[in-house]
Design a protein around this motif. Structure first.
Motif, short mmCIF file in Angstrom:
data_model
loop_
_atom_site.label_atom_id
_atom_site.label_comp_id
_atom_site.label_asym_id
_atom_site.label_seq_id
_atom_site.Cartn_x
_atom_site.Cartn_y
_atom_site.Cartn_z
N ALA A 59 0.82 -1.28 0.03
CA ALA A 59 0.11 0.08 -0.06
C ALA A 59 0.95 1.39 -0.19
CB ALA A 59 -0.84 -0.12 1.39
N ALA A 60 1.81 1.06 0.97
CA ALA A 60 2.97 2.33 0.84
C ALA A 60 3.70 2.67 -0.44
CB ALA A 60 3.95 2.30 1.86
N ALA A 61 3.79 1.57 -1.12
CA ALA A 61 4.44 1.52 -2.26
C ALA A 61 3.71 2.17 -3.57
CB ALA A 61 5.08 0.37 -2.88
N GLY A 62 2.27 1.74 -3.19
CA GLY A 62 1.56 2.40 -4.40
C GLY A 62 0.80 3.76 -4.12
N TYR A 64 -9.67 17.59 9.67
CA TYR A 64 -8.69 17.11 8.49
C TYR A 64 -8.16 15.81 8.69
CZ TYR A 64 -5.04 17.65 4.82
OH TYR A 64 -4.16 17.67 3.94
N ALA A 65 -7.57 15.52 9.85
CA ALA A 65 -7.22 14.05 9.93
C ALA A 65 -8.18 13.11 9.66
CB ALA A 65 -6.58 13.99 11.29
N ALA A 66 -9.32 13.23 10.30
CA ALA A 66 -10.44 12.40 10.07
C ALA A 66 -10.76 12.00 8.40
CB ALA A 66 -11.76 12.82 10.81
N LEU A 67 -10.62 13.16 7.80
CA LEU A 67 -10.78 12.87 6.34
C LEU A 67 -9.80 12.11 5.65
CD1 LEU A 67 -11.91 13.74 3.41
CD2 LEU A 67 -10.35 15.72 3.52
N LEU A 68 -8.41 12.30 6.12
CA LEU A 68 -7.35 11.40 5.85
C LEU A 68 -7.36 10.15 6.09
CD1 LEU A 68 -4.96 12.56 3.62
CD2 LEU A 68 -6.32 14.31 4.79
N ALA A 124 -1.08 16.62 11.26
CA ALA A 124 -2.23 15.96 11.55
C ALA A 124 -2.73 15.10 10.31
CB ALA A 124 -3.64 16.77 12.15
N GLY A 125 -2.74 15.65 9.32
CA GLY A 125 -3.39 14.88 8.27
C GLY A 125 -2.32 13.61 7.86
N LYS A 126 -0.95 14.13 7.77
CA LYS A 126 0.01 13.27 7.42
C LYS A 126 -0.04 11.97 8.35
CE LYS A 126 2.69 15.68 3.91
NZ LYS A 126 3.95 15.63 3.38
N ALA A 127 -0.29 12.41 9.53
CA ALA A 127 -0.01 11.15 10.71
C ALA A 127 -1.01 10.34 10.37
CB ALA A 127 -0.30 11.74 12.04
N ALA A 128 -2.16 10.65 9.64
CA ALA A 128 -3.26 9.59 9.45
C ALA A 128 -2.92 9.02 8.01
CB ALA A 128 -4.67 10.38 9.39
N TYR A 129 -2.67 9.73 6.90
CA TYR A 129 -2.41 9.18 5.88
C TYR A 129 -1.68 10.31 4.76
CZ TYR A 129 -3.87 7.05 1.18
OH TYR A 129 -3.76 6.26 0.12
N PRO A 130 -0.19 9.83 4.68
CA PRO A 130 0.69 10.72 4.28
C PRO A 130 0.65 11.29 2.75
CG PRO A 130 1.99 8.95 4.85
CD PRO A 130 0.35 8.49 5.22
N ASP A 153 9.71 31.93 1.44
CA ASP A 153 10.85 31.60 2.54
C ASP A 153 10.19 31.45 3.87
OD1 ASP A 153 13.38 31.14 0.58
OD2 ASP A 153 12.80 33.28 0.32
N VAL A 154 9.24 32.31 3.99
CA VAL A 154 8.54 32.36 5.48
C VAL A 154 7.85 31.03 5.53
CG1 VAL A 154 6.94 33.58 6.88
CG2 VAL A 154 8.52 35.04 5.49
N TRP A 155 7.01 30.70 4.50
CA TRP A 155 6.30 29.70 4.44
C TRP A 155 7.04 28.26 4.72
CZ3 TRP A 155 0.95 28.39 4.66
CH2 TRP A 155 0.02 29.49 4.74
N LYS A 156 8.23 28.33 3.64
CA LYS A 156 8.97 27.10 3.69
C LYS A 156 9.43 26.73 5.14
CE LYS A 156 8.74 25.36 -0.61
NZ LYS A 156 8.23 24.23 -0.89
N THR A 157 9.87 27.96 5.94
CA THR A 157 10.30 27.72 7.12
C THR A 157 9.44 27.24 7.91
OG1 THR A 157 12.02 29.33 6.41
CG2 THR A 157 11.80 28.63 9.02
N GLY A 158 8.07 28.09 8.13
CA GLY A 158 7.17 27.80 9.14
C GLY A 158 6.28 26.56 8.80
N ALA A 159 6.20 25.94 7.76
CA ALA A 159 5.18 24.83 7.20
C ALA A 159 6.02 23.90 6.37
CB ALA A 159 4.12 25.31 6.56
N PRO A 160 7.20 23.45 7.11
CA PRO A 160 8.18 22.22 6.37
C PRO A 160 7.31 20.98 5.83
CG PRO A 160 8.43 22.37 8.73
CD PRO A 160 7.59 23.47 8.42
N SER A 161 6.13 20.69 6.62
CA SER A 161 5.52 19.51 6.13
C SER A 161 4.63 19.73 4.93
CB SER A 161 4.52 19.06 7.19
OG SER A 161 5.41 18.72 8.42
N VAL A 162 4.38 20.64 4.52
CA VAL A 162 3.78 21.23 3.09
C VAL A 162 4.60 20.74 1.87
CG1 VAL A 162 2.57 22.93 1.85
CG2 VAL A 162 2.34 22.68 4.19
N ASP A 163 4.22 20.12 0.92
CA ASP A 163 5.09 19.59 0.03
C ASP A 163 5.28 20.70 -1.14
OD1 ASP A 163 5.53 16.73 0.71
OD2 ASP A 163 3.32 16.62 0.74
#
Length: 551
Positions: A15-18, A168-172, A277-283, A313-323
Motif C-alpha cells: 500500500a505504501a509503495a502504491g 482534516y485528520a479524520a478525512l485523511l 495531523a493529516g499526514k499522521a493519518a495518511y501521508p 521563504d517564510v512559509w517554507k520555514t514555518g510549514a515544512p510538512s507542506v510539499d
C-alpha cells in the motif's frame, strides 16, 4: 515471523509503495502514481459544485471527454463534520465513485478554517461559537480601542486550529480506509489563506505575539540563505539592520510589509499543524495554494500573509510538512508568476490557471509543463466550459496526454549541456501587454528560435497570447514539436557554425500504447521548402522532426 504477520507487512508495504508520492528526477519533481510518473491534466470545479452528486452527474462525461485525467474538487468542513465529532463522508465517497466510474483521479481541496481568506465553509457549530472560535479583528480605526471582527477565524486560536486539524485528520484517515487504489492524488490544505482587510490580525493574542520575538528558525534562514532568499524579503530584513534577534517590528519594521511577514509566519504555523495531523493519518502529498497580489496593492487589499512570491521563504520555514506551494494565477503575467514558484525546494503545480474560458489557458499549460517542469495544470470552473473553451482544452490536453511519456522522461534532464525540453509562449506583462518577439533556446546540439506570429495569417486575426508549445529532444537529432501558433527555425549550437536543415518533418499522434502513428510528411510547402517548422494558430498538433547539418 508468522505467516499472518508476514502477509500483513507485505500488504502494508504494498500500500505504501502504491500511494501517490513525489520523487526527484534531475532538477524536477514528479508525481508518482501506481509506481509510474503521472502528468496531472486537471480541471478545478466551481466552489460549490462538488457538494451535490446530483448536480455533478451531468458534468462527469463532459470532463472525461475534455481529456482531463484529474478533477480538483472541494471538500468542506461543514459537510463532513455537521456536528462536532460526528463525521459524514458521503460527499467524499460520492466523489470517489464518480471519478472512478470515469477512470479519473481526484485532488481534494480542504475548505477548512479558510476559503479565499474567509471562514464561510466551516460548520455551523463553529460559526455560532465566537467565544471558543474567535474571529480575527482588523486594525482599529483612529480613536477606537479595538478593531472590527471579520468573517475570518483567528489564526491564533488553538481551539480553532485543533478542531480544524481533527477534522482534516479524520478525512485523511477515511481516505486511507476507502481509497487503497489511490484515486486521490494530493490534498490541498485550506484555500487561499490571508488576512483582510488589514496587514495583520489585531486583538490580545495577536498583539502579544506581535510584541514577542521573531522565531529563531526564520532568522537563521534569513542569515544563512544568502541570494536564495526571495529578494523582497531579503531587502526588507536588511533595511532594518539584518538583525538576528528581536521583536517583529524591530526585525522587519512596523509598517504593512513587516506586519505581513508576521501574518505569514502564523498562518504557516497553523497550516503546518493541520498538515502534520493529516499526514499522521495518511501521508499523501499536500500543498497550499496562493491568492496572488497585484503591483501597487498593500497587504490587506489582497490576502495578506498568504504564501505569496515574496513570502515563500517564510512559509517554507514555518510549514515544512507542506510539499508544494502552488499559485492560483488569474493575472496576465502568467510566465513571470509561475516562474517564481519553480525553485529547487518547490515543484510547480498550477491548481487554478485562470478560468477555463481564458483564451491563453492552453498555451499556459504547454509553457508551465514544458519550460517549468510543472507536475500538473488545472483551469478553474472547468465544468462550465463553453463550446469554444471545451474544444481548446480538449485539443490541448489531447496532445499533452499523447506526449506525457516523452514529457515525463525529459523533465529535469539535461542534454549536451542544455535542456532536453523547453516550453514557449509570448511573455505577457501585468497590464496585458504581449511581448511576442521571437525567443531562442538551445536543446541538445541545436539552437531553436521560436516566433509567435504566423506569417500566413493576418496579424489582426492573431491572438498571440494564446500561442504556445514545447519542444522535446527524443534522439541526437530528433525532436517532438507540439503546440499552436509557433514558427520554429534552427541552427547548430555552440561553436559549430554548420547550417541546419530538416531531414524530415512528419505530423502524427501517439496511440494508446505510446506508439507513434505518422500522418502527412511535411517536407514541402508546409515547411516553406525546409526553412522552418510551422504549427498553425488554429489547431494544436504534434510534429516529429529530424534535423541534419550541412555546409
Amino acid at each position: 515471523m508468522g505467516l499472518a504477520l508476514a502477509a500483513l507487512l507485505l500488504l502494508v508495504q504494498g500500500a505504501a509503495a502504491g500511494m501517490p508520492r513525489l520523487e526527484t528526477q534531475g532538477s524536477a519533481r514528479r508525481l508518482v502514481v501506481d509506481g509510474e510518473p503521472m502528468l496531472v491534466l486537471g480541471g478545478e470545479l466551481g466552489n460549490s459544485s462538488a457538494s451535490s452528486q446530483a448536480y455533478m452527474a451531468k458534468y462527469w462525461p463532459k470532463l472525461k471527454a475534455m481529456n482531463l485525467n484529474t478533477v480538483l474538487a472541494p471538500v468542506s468542513w461543514e459537510l463532513i463534520e455537521p456536528k462536532e465529532g460526528v463525521y459524514d463522508f458521503s460527499s467524499v465517497d460520492g466523489l470517489l465513485r464518480d471519478a472512478r466510474a470515469q477512470d479519473m483521479r481526484l485532488v481534494l481541496l480542504w475548505f477548512g478554517a479558510w476559503k479565499n481568506s474567509m471562514s464561510t465553509y466551516v460548520p455551523s457549530w463553529v460559526k455560532r461559537d465566537d467565544v471558543r472560535f474567535p474571529r480575527a479583528k482588523s486594525a482599529p480605526e483612529p480613536g477606537q480601542a479595538g478593531g472590527v471582527s471579520q468573517e475570518i477565524l483567528s489564526a491564533f486560536s488553538v481551539e480553532t486550529r485543533d478542531a480544524d486539524a481533527r477534522a482534516y485528520a479524520a478525512l485523511l484517515a477515511h481516505l486511507k480506509a476507502v481509497d487503497a487504489r489511490g484515486t486521490v492524488l494530493m490534498v490541498q490544505v485550506e484555500n487561499e489563506v490571508g488576512m483582510l482587510p488589514s496587514a495583520r490580525e489585531w486583538g490580545p493574542e495577536a498583539d502579544a505575539a506581535w510584541a514577542g520575538p521573531v522565531p529563531s528558525e526564520l532568522l537563521e534562514r534569513l542569515a544563512n540563505g544568502g541570494e536564495a532568499i526571495e529578494p523582497e524579503l531579503r531587502a526588507l530584513w536588511k533595511a532594518h539592520g539584518a538583525k538576528t534577534s528581536g521583536a517583529w517590528a524591530q526585525v522587519f519594521g512596523d509598517g504593512d510589509a513587516g506586519q505581513e511577514v508576521f501574518t505569514a509566519w502564523f498562518y504557516a504555523r497553523y497550516v503546518e499543524a493541520v498538515t502534520r495531523a493529516g499526514k499522521a493519518a495518511y501521508p499523501l502529498p499536500m500543498y497550499v495554494n496562493v491568492a496572488l497580489n497585484r503591483t501597487g496593492k498593500a497587504p490587506g487589499e489582497y490576502p495578506s500573509g498568504g504564501p505569496l512570491p515574496h513570502l515563500i521563504d517564510v512559509w517554507k520555514t514555518g510549514a515544512p510538512s507542506v510539499d508544494l506551494i502552488s499559485p492560483d494565477i488569474y493575472f496576465p503575467n502568467f510566465s513571470d508568476l509561475a516562474g517564481r514558484y519553480k525553485r529547487p525546494d518547490n515543484a510547480l503545480f498550477i491548481p487554478e490557471a485562470n478560468n477555463v474560458g481564458a483564451p491563453e489557458t492552453p498555451a499556459n499549460a504547454f509553457y508551465a509543463i514544458g519550460e517549468l517542469d510543472a507536475l500538473g495544470f488545472s483551469p478553474f470552473q472547468v465544468e462550465n466550459a463553453d463550446d469554444t473553451a471545451q474544444a481548446a482544452v480538449t485539443q490541448a490536453y489531447g496532445v499533452l496526454r499523447r506526449l506525457a511519456p516523452a514529457i515525463l522522461a525529459a523533465q529535469g534532464q539535461d542534454s549536451q549541456g542544455g535542456c532536453k525540453m523547453s516550453g514557449f509562449k509570448p511573455r505577457v506583462l501585468e497590464d496585458g501587454t504581449v511581448l511576442d518577439a521571437p525567443v531562442s533556446q538551445t536543446i541538445g546540439d541545436y539552437r531553436f528560435t521560436v516566433g509567435f506570429l504566423d506569417p500566413w495569417t493576418p496579424k489582426a486575426d492573431q491572438k498571440t497570447a494564446g500561442h504556445g508549445g514545447l519542444i522535446i529532444q527524443i534522439g541526437p537529432e530528433e525532436y517532438l514539436m507540439a503546440g499552436r501558433g509557433l514558427v520554429v527555425t534552427f541552427a547548430g549550437a555552440g561553436d559549430d557554425l554548420a547550417l541546419a536543415g530538416i531531414d524530415s518533418a512528419v505530423e502524427g499522434v501517439f496511440d494508446a500504447q505510446g506508439r507513434w502513428v505518422p500522418g502527412r510528411v511535411l517536407n514541402g510547402d508546409q515547411t516553406h521548402q525546409g526553412r522552418h517548422i510551422r504549427l498553425p494558430p488554429d489547431q494544436f498538433q504534434i510534429q516529429r522532426v529530424k534535423l541534419y547539418r550541412y555546409r
